[in-house]
Design a protein around this motif. Structure first.
Motif, PDB file in Angstrom:
ATOM      1  N   LEU A   1      92.959  36.940  34.968  1.00  0.00           N
ATOM      2  CA  LEU A   1      92.571  36.340  36.217  1.00  0.00           C
ATOM      3  C   LEU A   1      90.913  36.516  36.466  1.00  0.00           C
ATOM      4  O   LEU A   1      90.317  35.595  36.729  1.00  0.00           O
ATOM      5  CB  LEU A   1      93.157  36.941  37.451  1.00  0.00           C
ATOM      6  CG  LEU A   1      92.935  36.400  38.658  1.00  0.00           C
ATOM      7  CD1 LEU A   1      93.244  34.797  38.821  1.00  0.00           C
ATOM      8  CD2 LEU A   1      93.684  37.257  39.900  1.00  0.00           C
ATOM      9  N   ILE A   2      90.500  37.487  36.229  1.00  0.00           N
ATOM     10  CA  ILE A   2      89.222  37.829  36.316  1.00  0.00           C
ATOM     11  C   ILE A   2      88.204  37.378  35.107  1.00  0.00           C
ATOM     12  O   ILE A   2      88.725  37.898  34.017  1.00  0.00           O
ATOM     13  CB  ILE A   2      88.463  39.462  36.599  1.00  0.00           C
ATOM     14  CG1 ILE A   2      89.580  39.759  38.023  1.00  0.00           C
ATOM     15  CG2 ILE A   2      87.165  39.586  37.015  1.00  0.00           C
ATOM     16  CD1 ILE A   2      89.173  39.176  38.968  1.00  0.00           C
ATOM     17  N   PRO A   3      87.240  36.350  35.369  1.00  0.00           N
ATOM     18  CA  PRO A   3      86.553  36.040  33.978  1.00  0.00           C
ATOM     19  C   PRO A   3      85.994  37.153  33.104  1.00  0.00           C
ATOM     20  O   PRO A   3      85.473  38.118  33.769  1.00  0.00           O
ATOM     21  CB  PRO A   3      85.553  34.952  34.834  1.00  0.00           C
ATOM     22  CG  PRO A   3      85.897  34.686  36.081  1.00  0.00           C
ATOM     23  CD  PRO A   3      86.843  35.968  36.378  1.00  0.00           C
ATOM     24  N   LYS A   4      85.826  36.940  32.049  1.00  0.00           N
ATOM     25  CA  LYS A   4      84.955  38.013  31.137  1.00  0.00           C
ATOM     26  C   LYS A   4      83.670  37.418  31.157  1.00  0.00           C
ATOM     27  O   LYS A   4      82.808  38.359  30.842  1.00  0.00           O
ATOM     28  CB  LYS A   4      85.577  37.924  29.575  1.00  0.00           C
ATOM     29  CG  LYS A   4      86.987  38.341  29.423  1.00  0.00           C
ATOM     30  CD  LYS A   4      87.535  38.327  27.982  1.00  0.00           C
ATOM     31  CE  LYS A   4      89.060  38.768  28.173  1.00  0.00           C
ATOM     32  NZ  LYS A   4      89.410  38.521  26.701  1.00  0.00           N
ATOM     33  N   GLU A   5      83.165  36.424  31.497  1.00  0.00           N
ATOM     34  CA  GLU A   5      81.777  35.892  31.496  1.00  0.00           C
ATOM     35  C   GLU A   5      81.694  34.958  32.812  1.00  0.00           C
ATOM     36  O   GLU A   5      82.319  33.894  33.035  1.00  0.00           O
ATOM     37  CB  GLU A   5      81.407  35.001  30.156  1.00  0.00           C
ATOM     38  CG  GLU A   5      80.169  34.620  30.050  1.00  0.00           C
ATOM     39  CD  GLU A   5      79.954  33.710  29.009  1.00  0.00           C
ATOM     40  OE1 GLU A   5      78.973  33.214  29.043  1.00  0.00           O
ATOM     41  OE2 GLU A   5      80.550  33.767  28.059  1.00  0.00           O
TER      42      GLU A   5
ATOM     43  N   ASN B   1      89.529  27.654  27.924  1.00  0.00           N
ATOM     44  CA  ASN B   1      89.759  26.538  28.469  1.00  0.00           C
ATOM     45  C   ASN B   1      90.641  26.420  29.650  1.00  0.00           C
ATOM     46  O   ASN B   1      90.426  27.143  30.692  1.00  0.00           O
ATOM     47  CB  ASN B   1      90.262  25.537  27.350  1.00  0.00           C
ATOM     48  CG  ASN B   1      89.344  25.372  26.237  1.00  0.00           C
ATOM     49  OD1 ASN B   1      88.057  25.124  26.512  1.00  0.00           O
ATOM     50  ND2 ASN B   1      89.676  25.469  24.771  1.00  0.00           N
ATOM     51  N   PHE B   2      91.796  25.752  29.627  1.00  0.00           N
ATOM     52  CA  PHE B   2      92.766  25.606  30.805  1.00  0.00           C
ATOM     53  C   PHE B   2      93.535  26.808  30.902  1.00  0.00           C
ATOM     54  O   PHE B   2      93.151  27.538  32.205  1.00  0.00           O
ATOM     55  CB  PHE B   2      93.959  24.578  30.538  1.00  0.00           C
ATOM     56  CG  PHE B   2      94.552  24.486  31.304  1.00  0.00           C
ATOM     57  CD1 PHE B   2      94.851  24.685  32.854  1.00  0.00           C
ATOM     58  CD2 PHE B   2      96.142  24.343  31.210  1.00  0.00           C
ATOM     59  CE1 PHE B   2      95.811  24.717  33.642  1.00  0.00           C
ATOM     60  CE2 PHE B   2      97.360  24.391  31.754  1.00  0.00           C
ATOM     61  CZ  PHE B   2      97.076  24.694  33.256  1.00  0.00           C
ATOM     62  N   TYR B   3      94.288  27.506  29.970  1.00  0.00           N
ATOM     63  CA  TYR B   3      94.947  28.511  30.175  1.00  0.00           C
ATOM     64  C   TYR B   3      94.508  29.876  29.751  1.00  0.00           C
ATOM     65  O   TYR B   3      94.106  29.971  28.536  1.00  0.00           O
ATOM     66  CB  TYR B   3      96.346  28.473  29.818  1.00  0.00           C
ATOM     67  CG  TYR B   3      97.455  29.687  30.065  1.00  0.00           C
ATOM     68  CD1 TYR B   3      97.777  29.728  31.309  1.00  0.00           C
ATOM     69  CD2 TYR B   3      97.648  30.527  28.854  1.00  0.00           C
ATOM     70  CE1 TYR B   3      98.546  31.037  31.251  1.00  0.00           C
ATOM     71  CE2 TYR B   3      98.380  31.640  28.958  1.00  0.00           C
ATOM     72  CZ  TYR B   3      98.863  31.933  30.376  1.00  0.00           C
ATOM     73  OH  TYR B   3      99.591  33.043  30.259  1.00  0.00           O
ATOM     74  N   VAL B   4      94.360  31.022  30.637  1.00  0.00           N
ATOM     75  CA  VAL B   4      94.016  32.414  29.743  1.00  0.00           C
ATOM     76  C   VAL B   4      95.096  33.304  30.759  1.00  0.00           C
ATOM     77  O   VAL B   4      95.361  32.943  31.727  1.00  0.00           O
ATOM     78  CB  VAL B   4      92.598  32.851  30.111  1.00  0.00           C
ATOM     79  CG1 VAL B   4      91.629  31.909  29.458  1.00  0.00           C
ATOM     80  CG2 VAL B   4      92.213  32.563  31.646  1.00  0.00           C
TER      81      VAL B   4
END
Length: 419
Positions: A186-190, A180-183
């Protein structure tokens, strides 16, 4: 100054000595964990003994390995000064700095798996880490000097990273398919385009298409009106001598120094009094009304155009309007493009005036107001990725305009400076 193989020998020695000192900082107190100070090698042992995953282990290990490799490369450079070795040391120093900086922020998630760290880990790094970071930066500067490369490029690179990182962050979040908002990465897993599809779908809670159309209408009309006002004002002040000219110039200059938002409450009540508040027409009027205050750049450009052209046209019977439209405008393409760009981008990205004038009239919202609504406390967790997608889409037209017209933009400014 002694040159060996195209290198400055004095700077080679300084760079080598500094890189060796930076590597020795690994044996100094590096980080504080559980009230105990560890040096770099102790930190690596701690990571191994706690069974940290491979990627986290690499984040902690890479800066220390690179510091040692930089020291080895520095020793080789001092023993055999060669340009290839100098470039290699520059590369190692740059990589070391980047990994040291990422360790500053990335190790928080590594340690929070076992311990509760509620703040950035910066306060946990000790004297060894900070001295290593400072020394390796100095080592990079002197490595570049030894190879006769201007260290000013470092400043340009740092500034580029500072400016480009927010853009990269928004683009990556717009393509992120999970979370959602915070992870804490930086680089998306999907990677996914679902955020764009949901944003543009008719069933979306937010009407992005309508916002885009409203923004486009306001920007185009404001741009056309503002450009005409600016060019007419600048040409009149530049070419025509009349009583009160200096007074008008000074008055416009002084008024332009006051921030526009100082008058927005009064402007709103005036618009409300004449019955056009909360409308796109009101926005167009507001954005165009103060256009004459920005005349000075265009005036500077018009001042560079030889008056002999005007005088020759007058001798042939041309009027001031004919001179302006048939002679001045055709040779003023750079400043016209510059004026169009600045007049278009201001309403395209404005939030302050739009929020005051439009209020709660959601069907008249511009992009800035609509996207802001996605960041409220109730919406940010669910719609942040769609907000990022919307931010990317709204930036594309402006980026395309500047890339395609940057030649004229620069020429317009350079012409005004000459004037």
């Amino acid at each position: 100054m002694i040159n060996v193989n195209g290198l400055n020998r004095r700077y080679v020695k300084i760079a080598g000595f500094i890189n060796i000192l930076a590597a020795l900082c690994v044996i100094c107190p590096w980080i504080k964990i559980e009230d105990s100070n560890m040096n770099g090698f102790g930190f690596i042992s701690y990571i191994v003994s706690n069974g940290i995953d491979t990627s986290s282990f690499f984040r902690g290990l890479a800066p220390i390995i690179l510091l040692v490799l930089s020291m080895g490369m520095a020793i080789v450079l001092m023993a055999h000064p060669m340009r290839g070795t100098a470039y290699g040391l520059i590369g190692f120093d740059t990589a070391t700095i980047l990994f040291l900086i990422q360790e500053m922020f990335g190790m928080r998630s590594l340690l929070s798996a076992n311990y509760n760290y509620d703040s950035f880990l910066i306060r946990n790094f000790n004297i060894g880490y900070w001295f290593a970071l400072i020394l390796i930066l100095l080592g990079l500067i002197y490595s570049m000097k030894s190879a006769k490369i201007d260290p000013g490029y470092i400043v340009l690179v740092v500034m580029s990273v500072v400016w480009l990182f927010p853009i990269f962050y928004i683009v990556m979040n717009s393509l992120r398919g999970e979370g959602n908002f915070y992870v804490n990465y930086l680089i998306p897993k999907e990677f996914s385009l679902d955020n764009y599809k949901q944003l543009l779908s008719s069933s979306s809670k937010f009407h992005y298409g309508r916002w885009f159309l409203n923004t486009f209408i306001v920007s185009v009309f404001s741009c056309v009106i503002s450009t005409l006002i600016v060019l007419a004002t600048a040409y009149t002040i530049s070419r025509i001598r009349f009583k009160g000219r200096k007074l008008i110039m000074n008055l416009l200059l002084v008024l332009g120094m006051f921030p526009a938002f100082m008058s927005m409450i009064a402007v709103y009540y005036i618009l409300k009094g004449i019955g056009i508040a909360q409308s796109l027409l009101a926005l167009v009027i507001v954005y165009s009304a103060s256009a004459a205050l920005t005349y000075y750049v265009a005036k500077g450009f018009f001042d560079t155009i030889p008056r002999a052209l005007d005088e020759a046209a007058y001798l042939d019977g041309a009027s001031k309007w004919t001179v302006f439209t048939k002679i001045t405008i055709p040779i003023s393409k750079p400043i016209i493009i510059y004026t169009i760009l600045t007049s278009f981008t201001a309403p395209w990205a404005d939030y302050i005036f739009a929020s005051v004038i439009l209020g709660d009239k959601s069907d008249k919202y511009t992009i800035a107001m609509g996207l802001y609504g996605m960041l409220t406390q109730d919406n940010i967790d669910k719609y942040f990725k769609q907000f990022a997608a919307g931010a990317v889409l709204i930036s594309i037209p402006i980026a395309a305009l500047f890339i395609s017209l940057q030649k004229y933009y620069v020429e317009g400014l350079s012409g005004s400076v000459k004037g």
